[in-house]
Design an enzyme around this catalytic site. Structure first.
Site, PDB file in Angstrom:
ATOM      1  N   ARG A   1       0.836  -1.193   0.000  1.00 52.72           N
ATOM      2  CA  ARG A   1       0.000   0.000   0.000  1.00 52.72           C
ATOM      3  C   ARG A   1       0.877   1.251   0.000  1.00 52.72           C
ATOM      4  O   ARG A   1       0.622   2.201  -0.737  1.00 52.72           O
ATOM      5  CB  ARG A   1      -0.915   0.005   1.238  1.00 52.72           C
ATOM      6  CG  ARG A   1      -1.809   1.227   1.338  1.00 52.72           C
ATOM      7  CD  ARG A   1      -1.193   2.232   2.330  1.00 52.72           C
ATOM      8  NE  ARG A   1      -1.955   3.452   2.374  1.00 52.72           N
ATOM      9  CZ  ARG A   1      -1.642   4.562   1.715  1.00 52.72           C
ATOM     10  NH1 ARG A   1      -0.602   4.604   0.932  1.00 52.72           N
ATOM     11  NH2 ARG A   1      -2.367   5.648   1.837  1.00 52.72           N
TER      12      ARG A   1
ATOM     13  N   HIS B   1       2.442   5.933  -2.797  1.00 51.86           N
ATOM     14  CA  HIS B   1       3.412   7.030  -2.878  1.00 51.86           C
ATOM     15  C   HIS B   1       4.205   6.923  -4.171  1.00 51.86           C
ATOM     16  O   HIS B   1       5.431   6.847  -4.166  1.00 51.86           O
ATOM     17  CB  HIS B   1       4.356   7.009  -1.670  1.00 51.86           C
ATOM     18  CG  HIS B   1       3.645   7.217  -0.383  1.00 51.86           C
ATOM     19  ND1 HIS B   1       3.233   8.453   0.046  1.00 51.86           N
ATOM     20  CD2 HIS B   1       3.228   6.332   0.559  1.00 51.86           C
ATOM     21  CE1 HIS B   1       2.607   8.337   1.207  1.00 51.86           C
ATOM     22  NE2 HIS B   1       2.595   7.054   1.539  1.00 51.86           N
TER      23      HIS B   1
END
Length: 123
Positions: free
Chosen positions: A84, A89
């Site tokens: 995740r 990011h």
């Protein structure tokens, strides 16, 4: 000593989070079923769907109580949360799409099976 209200809240969401993890893992399996060409081809929708499902899986994983994750070592919760973070990011084109494809094609199905076993045991 007063119990931590955040911990109680997380504990109360365990079943909901686990169901969400199962649903999003199944969505990843569905995406893989559409084939590598559909995933890596010019249409970005399948890739973005994979990004979104992996982020949701990680968010729900991070909200599971530590005790729950420790009680179920058959799932690599840390890897789910870490995936995740990597997907969430993205800076430029830093995600290797071949690695992402291999993740949803090969790594996700056994995790989905394990999560389904945990859900079945809890009912």
């Amino acid at each position: 000593m007063n119990p931590d209200p955040r911990a109680a809240g997380r504990a109360s969401r365990t079943e909901t989070n686990l169901a969400a993890i199962e649903r999003h893992l199944a969505e990843c399996v569905d995406l893989a079923g559409r084939g590598r060409a559909a995933f890596l081809g010019p249409d970005f929708v399948n890739r973005y769907a994979a990004f979104a499902t992996l982020i949701q899986i990680g968010n729900a994983t991070k909200d599971l109580p530590d005790e729950f994750r420790a009680a179920h070592p058959e799932v690599n919760w840390r890897a789910l949360a870490g995936t995740r973070d990597r997907v969430g990011h993205i800076y430029g084109d830093t995600i290797d799409l071949d690695v992402l494809w291999n993740t949803i094609e090969h790594d996700v199905p056994p995790v989905l099976d394990a999560v389904r076993r945990i859900l079945a045991e809890s009912h």
